[in-house]
Write a protein that holds these residues in place. Structure first.
Motif, PDB file in Angstrom:
ATOM      1  N   ARG A   1      39.932  36.149  61.522  1.00  0.00           N
ATOM      2  CA  ARG A   1      41.071  35.389  62.037  1.00  0.00           C
ATOM      3  C   ARG A   1      42.148  36.359  62.501  1.00  0.00           C
ATOM      4  N   LEU A   2      43.144  35.823  63.200  1.00  0.00           N
ATOM      5  CA  LEU A   2      44.313  36.622  63.557  1.00  0.00           C
ATOM      6  C   LEU A   2      45.257  36.703  62.363  1.00  0.00           C
ATOM      7  N   GLY A   3      46.244  37.586  62.455  1.00  0.00           N
ATOM      8  CA  GLY A   3      47.249  37.700  61.398  1.00  0.00           C
ATOM      9  C   GLY A   3      48.385  36.724  61.614  1.00  0.00           C
ATOM     10  N   THR A   4      49.270  36.665  60.636  1.00  0.00           N
ATOM     11  CA  THR A   4      50.486  35.844  60.771  1.00  0.00           C
ATOM     12  C   THR A   4      51.709  36.759  60.706  1.00  0.00           C
TER      13      THR A   4
ATOM     14  N   VAL B   1      48.701  38.997  66.276  1.00  0.00           N
ATOM     15  CA  VAL B   1      49.425  37.950  65.551  1.00  0.00           C
ATOM     16  C   VAL B   1      49.913  36.973  66.611  1.00  0.00           C
ATOM     17  N   LEU B   2      49.762  35.695  66.385  1.00  0.00           N
ATOM     18  CA  LEU B   2      50.202  34.717  67.387  1.00  0.00           C
ATOM     19  C   LEU B   2      51.729  34.650  67.424  1.00  0.00           C
ATOM     20  N   THR B   3      52.317  35.106  68.530  1.00  0.00           N
ATOM     21  CA  THR B   3      53.783  35.083  68.731  1.00  0.00           C
ATOM     22  C   THR B   3      54.030  34.833  70.218  1.00  0.00           C
ATOM     23  N   PRO B   4      55.296  34.642  70.600  1.00  0.00           N
ATOM     24  CA  PRO B   4      55.577  34.471  72.032  1.00  0.00           C
ATOM     25  C   PRO B   4      55.123  35.675  72.868  1.00  0.00           C
TER      26      PRO B   4
ATOM     27  N   SER C   1      62.685  36.650  66.982  1.00  0.00           N
ATOM     28  CA  SER C   1      61.407  35.989  67.268  1.00  0.00           C
ATOM     29  C   SER C   1      60.295  36.611  66.433  1.00  0.00           C
ATOM     30  N   GLY C   2      59.188  35.922  66.355  1.00  0.00           N
ATOM     31  CA  GLY C   2      57.914  36.471  65.882  1.00  0.00           C
ATOM     32  C   GLY C   2      57.978  37.287  64.592  1.00  0.00           C
ATOM     33  N   ILE C   3      57.452  38.493  64.665  1.00  0.00           N
ATOM     34  CA  ILE C   3      57.339  39.363  63.489  1.00  0.00           C
ATOM     35  C   ILE C   3      58.734  39.752  62.979  1.00  0.00           C
TER      36      ILE C   3
END
Ligand SMILES: NC(=O)c1ccc[n+]([C@@H]2O[C@H](COP(=O)([O-])OP(=O)(O)OC[C@H]3O[C@@H](n4cnc5c(N)ncnc54)[C@H](O)[C@@H]3O)[C@@H](O)[C@H]2O)c1
Length: 258
Positions: free
Chosen positions: A222-225, A190-193, A17-19
């Motif tokens: 802004r937020l990170g990715t 960072v936008l993740t679950p 998931s995510g990062i």
């Protein structure tokens, strides 16, 4: 995309998931073979399905259980014939709360996943690291800005990520002579679950409001990715960072700069 990890074998924990997933995708694009370890085996398999056949292997293990970690890391080394890079990314936010209100079991679980997991996975990977003369093996720990500054109501998460930052520096001392470099990335939000529900709570149930409140703390606006964090992990894992060990790299849009 490139060849910055050509011929290298990596293991990414929390790669479902995510990062962690973004890191797997970037590593494969840079020529690595990657073992994707996650406590949710189906999530690890989903990540593996996103890359070309044969370049990744899904492994199911809980990073807090030594026997599971040892078996998974051994399986990765057996499948790909070597191991050069470990990314200790699996993590949990745990529960929100000040030290007054956190249950003992909740405290212990967060510390186990975020801190003990780093020790168990590093210990297992070190048995397989054998850098060639002039090369290095690398461990990249995914800590957090919460290991650098306090974050309201995130007591156990801050404690755990502060421990990861301290352990990164300590491991660099012990492992440098073996040509094993140990560095950490401290992502900002960072936008993740993992972060989405927390941002929604911050916004009083409104995710967009929570994001807007959070972005105020980020000079970059802004937020990170996940891909931006993966790029920092890639740099530390690659030989381009051959003189970096014990470094704590904030990838946080300036959140901790002030
Ligand atoms: N998202 C953020 O804003 C943010 C910010 C700073 C740091 N981080 C850190 O980045 C890392 C990845 O976070 P993310 O946001 O991608 O989260 P995520 O929830 O999207 O992914 C985490 C993955 O780790 C796995 N995992 C959890 N516990 C595990 C265990 N015991 N054993 C094996 N796997 C386990 C989960 O199944 C999941 O696939 C974490 O260490 C987190 O603390 C995240």
């Amino acid at each position: 995309m490139g060849e910055r990890l050509a011929g290298r074998v990596a293991l990414v924990t929390g790669g479902g998931s995510g990062i962690g997933r973004a890191t797997v995708l970037r590593f494969v694009a840079e020529g690595a073979a990657v073992a994707v370890l996650d406590v949710r085996g189906e999530a690890a398999a989903e990540t593996v399905a996103l890359v070309p056949d044969g370049s990744a292997l899904a492994l199911t293990a809980d990073v807090t259980v030594a026997a599971e970690v040892d078996a998974a890391v051994d399986a990765a080394a057996a499948r790909f014939g070597r191991l050069d890079v470990l990314v200790n990314n699996a993590g949990t936010f745990g529960v929100l709360g000040s030290v007054e209100v956190i249950d003992e079991a909740d405290w212990d679980r967060c510390m186990a996943v975020n801190v003990k997991g780093v020790q168990l996975c590093s210990r297992a990977a070190l048995r397989h690291f054998a850098p060639a003369p002039g090369e290095s093996a690398g461990i990249v720990n995914v800590a957090s800005v919460a290991g650098l500054v306090g974050i309201g109501w995130a007591s156990v998460y801050c404690a755990s990520k502060g421990a990861v930052v301290a352990l990164t520096r300590q491991m660099a001392l012990d492992l440098g002579p073996r040509q094993v470099r140990v560095n950490a990335v401290c992502p900002g939000t960072v936008l993740t679950p993992m972060s989405e529900p927390l941002l929604a709570v911050r916004g009083g149930g409104d995710l967009a409001a929570g994001i807007a409140m959070t972005v105020e703390k980020y000079p970059i606006g802004r937020l990170g990715t996940p891909a931006e964090i993966a790029a920092a992990v890639l740099f530390l894992a690659s030989e381009e960072a051959s003189f970096l060990t014990g470094s704590i790299v904030a990838a946080d849009g300036g959140m901790t700069a002030g």
